[in-house]
Design an enzyme around this catalytic site. Sequence first.
Site, PDB file in Angstrom:
ATOM      1  N   CYS A  25       5.722  -8.398   2.098  1.00 47.75           N
ATOM      2  CA  CYS A  25       6.664  -9.272   2.788  1.00 47.75           C
ATOM      3  C   CYS A  25       6.402  -9.204   4.291  1.00 47.75           C
ATOM      4  O   CYS A  25       6.195  -8.121   4.843  1.00 47.75           O
ATOM      5  CB  CYS A  25       8.101  -8.794   2.566  1.00 47.75           C
ATOM      6  N   ALA A  57       6.013 -11.319  -1.960  1.00 48.02           N
ATOM      7  CA  ALA A  57       7.075 -11.760  -2.870  1.00 48.02           C
ATOM      8  C   ALA A  57       7.628 -13.084  -2.353  1.00 48.02           C
ATOM      9  O   ALA A  57       8.164 -13.156  -1.249  1.00 48.02           O
ATOM     10  CB  ALA A  57       8.177 -10.712  -2.914  1.00 48.02           C
ATOM     11  N   GLN A  99       2.661 -13.879  -5.282  1.00 46.13           N
ATOM     12  CA  GLN A  99       3.595 -13.100  -6.086  1.00 46.13           C
ATOM     13  C   GLN A  99       4.909 -13.876  -6.189  1.00 46.13           C
ATOM     14  O   GLN A  99       5.578 -14.105  -5.177  1.00 46.13           O
ATOM     15  CB  GLN A  99       3.843 -11.725  -5.453  1.00 46.13           C
ATOM     16  N   TYR A 182      13.776  -5.249  -8.363  1.00 48.53           N
ATOM     17  CA  TYR A 182      14.195  -6.636  -8.261  1.00 48.53           C
ATOM     18  C   TYR A 182      14.553  -7.165  -9.658  1.00 48.53           C
ATOM     19  O   TYR A 182      14.554  -6.399 -10.618  1.00 48.53           O
ATOM     20  CB  TYR A 182      13.121  -7.456  -7.533  1.00 48.53           C
ATOM     21  N   ARG A 230       3.272  -7.292 -11.916  1.00 47.44           N
ATOM     22  CA  ARG A 230       3.479  -5.984 -11.260  1.00 47.44           C
ATOM     23  C   ARG A 230       4.655  -5.259 -11.894  1.00 47.44           C
ATOM     24  O   ARG A 230       5.740  -5.831 -12.020  1.00 47.44           O
ATOM     25  CB  ARG A 230       3.710  -6.134  -9.758  1.00 47.44           C
ATOM     26  N   LEU A 304      -1.002   4.367  -1.365  1.00 45.74           N
ATOM     27  CA  LEU A 304      -1.673   5.376  -0.539  1.00 45.74           C
ATOM     28  C   LEU A 304      -3.136   5.566  -0.927  1.00 45.74           C
ATOM     29  O   LEU A 304      -3.621   6.682  -1.036  1.00 45.74           O
ATOM     30  CB  LEU A 304      -0.911   6.704  -0.588  1.00 45.74           C
ATOM     31  N   GLY A 326      -2.104  -1.861   0.815  1.00 39.08           N
ATOM     32  CA  GLY A 326      -1.107  -2.486   1.663  1.00 39.08           C
ATOM     33  C   GLY A 326      -1.272  -2.072   3.107  1.00 39.08           C
ATOM     34  O   GLY A 326      -2.033  -2.671   3.866  1.00 39.08           O
ATOM     35  N   ARG A 327      -0.594  -0.994   3.470  1.00 40.52           N
ATOM     36  CA  ARG A 327      -0.470  -0.642   4.893  1.00 40.52           C
ATOM     37  C   ARG A 327      -1.789  -0.383   5.590  1.00 40.52           C
ATOM     38  O   ARG A 327      -1.941  -0.731   6.770  1.00 40.52           O
ATOM     39  CB  ARG A 327       0.472   0.556   5.029  1.00 40.52           C
TER      40      ARG A 327
HETATM   41  C1  LIG Z   1       5.773  -4.264   4.816  1.00 41.67           C
HETATM   42  C2  LIG Z   1       5.662  -4.129   3.325  1.00 41.67           C
HETATM   43  C3  LIG Z   1       6.063  -5.181   2.522  1.00 41.67           C
HETATM   44  C4  LIG Z   1       5.928  -5.085   1.127  1.00 41.67           C
HETATM   45  N1  LIG Z   1       6.252  -6.172   0.364  1.00 41.67           N
HETATM   46  C5  LIG Z   1       6.005  -6.156  -0.961  1.00 41.67           C
HETATM   47  C6  LIG Z   1       6.142  -7.322  -1.746  1.00 41.67           C
HETATM   48  O1  LIG Z   1       6.427  -8.400  -1.245  1.00 41.67           O
HETATM   49  N2  LIG Z   1       5.917  -7.208  -3.083  1.00 41.67           N
HETATM   50  C7  LIG Z   1       5.540  -6.025  -3.662  1.00 41.67           C
HETATM   51  O2  LIG Z   1       5.361  -5.974  -4.882  1.00 41.67           O
HETATM   52  N3  LIG Z   1       5.353  -4.918  -2.932  1.00 41.67           N
HETATM   53  C8  LIG Z   1       5.551  -4.964  -1.600  1.00 41.67           C
HETATM   54  N4  LIG Z   1       5.266  -3.872  -0.831  1.00 41.67           N
HETATM   55  C9  LIG Z   1       4.620  -2.714  -1.480  1.00 41.67           C
HETATM   56  C10 LIG Z   1       3.090  -2.837  -1.326  1.00 41.67           C
HETATM   57  O3  LIG Z   1       2.585  -3.955  -2.013  1.00 41.67           O
HETATM   58  C11 LIG Z   1       2.372  -1.578  -1.837  1.00 41.67           C
HETATM   59  O4  LIG Z   1       2.611  -1.472  -3.220  1.00 41.67           O
HETATM   60  C12 LIG Z   1       2.863  -0.314  -1.135  1.00 41.67           C
HETATM   61  O5  LIG Z   1       2.913  -0.520   0.266  1.00 41.67           O
HETATM   62  C13 LIG Z   1       1.957   0.876  -1.451  1.00 41.67           C
HETATM   63  O6  LIG Z   1       0.630   0.620  -1.051  1.00 41.67           O
HETATM   64  P1  LIG Z   1       0.029   1.193   0.338  1.00 41.67           P
HETATM   65  O7  LIG Z   1       0.259   2.673   0.333  1.00 41.67           O
HETATM   66  O8  LIG Z   1      -1.430   0.824   0.280  1.00 41.67           O
HETATM   67  O9  LIG Z   1       0.755   0.519   1.473  1.00 41.67           O
HETATM   68  C14 LIG Z   1       5.414  -3.920   0.549  1.00 41.67           C
HETATM   69  C15 LIG Z   1       5.046  -2.852   1.361  1.00 41.67           C
HETATM   70  C16 LIG Z   1       5.145  -2.952   2.727  1.00 41.67           C
HETATM   71  C17 LIG Z   1       4.676  -1.806   3.591  1.00 41.67           C
END
Ligand SMILES: Cc1cc2nc3c(=O)[nH]c(=O)nc-3n(C[C@H](O)[C@H](O)[C@H](O)COP(=O)(O)O)c2cc1C
Length: 373
Positions: A25, A57, A99, A182, A230, A304, A326-327
């Site tokens: 998001c 999402a 998504q 959700y 997911r 992670l 993600g991050r």
């Molecule tokens: C800013 C942010 C927004 C996220 N938005 C969503 C989302 O829209 N849908 C979703 O399934 N997960 C969302 N997540 C979770 C990520 O998709 C991911 O599963 C999670 O950050 C773990 O991965 P990472 O350690 O590589 O960041 C979000 C995470 C972050 C940090």
Amino acid sequence: MSHLFSPLALRGTTFRNRLVLSPMCQYAAENGFVGDWHREHHARLALGGLGGAILEATAVVPEGRITPGCLGIWSEDHIAGLSEIVATYHRHGTAVGIQLAHAGRKASTALPWEGNGPLPEGDPRRWTTKGPSALAFAEGRPTPEMLTEAEIGDIVAAFGAATRRAMAAGFDFVEIHGAHGYLIHAFLADISNRRTDAYGGSIENRMRLALEVTSAVRAALPEEAPLLFRVSAIDGVAGGTTIEETVSLAKALKAAGVDLVDCSSGGIGGPSGVTGVKPTPGFQVPLAAEVKRGAGIPTMAVGLIRDPELAETVVAEGSADLVAMGRELLADSAFAYRAARELGLEDPESVLPLRFGFFLARRPPSPAARPAS
Ligand SMILES: Cc1cc2nc3c(=O)[nH]c(=O)nc-3n(C[C@H](O)[C@H](O)[C@H](O)COP(=O)(O)O)c2cc1C
């Protein structure tokens, strides 16, 4: 040979490598519309050599947004902005999906930098939340209204309509958001679903919404378009999802036309709102491996994964078929290039577009071969 940099075909879509942008998001939309920030953010990532990308999402109905800043796909007017993002990824060779989501009882939330709590009473942006049962996500959160069966039918239909719009925007594939507490996850978990009708009680009944949504989405997808789902594979709290239930769900999803299960965890809440899953590098990889083995379906690992060696190992050992990040991609949109270098690929710069890769080639071009500046 790198497993991470080998292609993967799902139905008619080929991911040129196994690295995928995890849905995130951006809290940057107004009335669900794509804006400048989305164009900038995704253009940066589209230049990074990823195999795939999944847009955040995106709500199938306005009240299905998590926050007032979330993307939407409930109207035909949303298609044009989304198609610009699709075109950006396609210009640079990345398969792109969206998504589709409904936030259920976790909707109507303030933006993260506004505290992430429920939108306060009197805030004109606030709306009434709905869920499987009249049970709040956590203390201090609004109690949702219990969805009627007719309203559930409308939501299922909205997922189908949203899928048709996603295809009109040009997306290669769709991911259904069935995780993180959700709506779909809230139906799956006993702790949040106390219904006594066909949607509550037994695991078969709690899975009903997930499967109805899957069928509606699959019916609206062309045969060649892959469908991802997911899950929160475990919650780690009493009454939350368990790996055994998730494997059963994955088998049913596979039969209903899902091509890959994206394995996250947690988010169901409870009285304290605390999740029982502690994040450490690659902590969710065993969940992806268990679902893949138990249900015989391709999976995506996430959580992670920031180290190229770890990403490579996930695919090489067959724990998952795709690796979502993600991050780390927020910090390093060219992670694919870094990974290609660290994993010793012969021509790592080739993962990037020509206008970057040409100048990053380890052997600099001779002056004669250099383009005039
Ligand atoms: C800013 C942010 C927004 C996220 N938005 C969503 C989302 O829209 N849908 C979703 O399934 N997960 C969302 N997540 C979770 C990520 O998709 C991911 O599963 C999670 O950050 C773990 O991965 P990472 O350690 O590589 O960041 C979000 C995470 C972050 C940090």
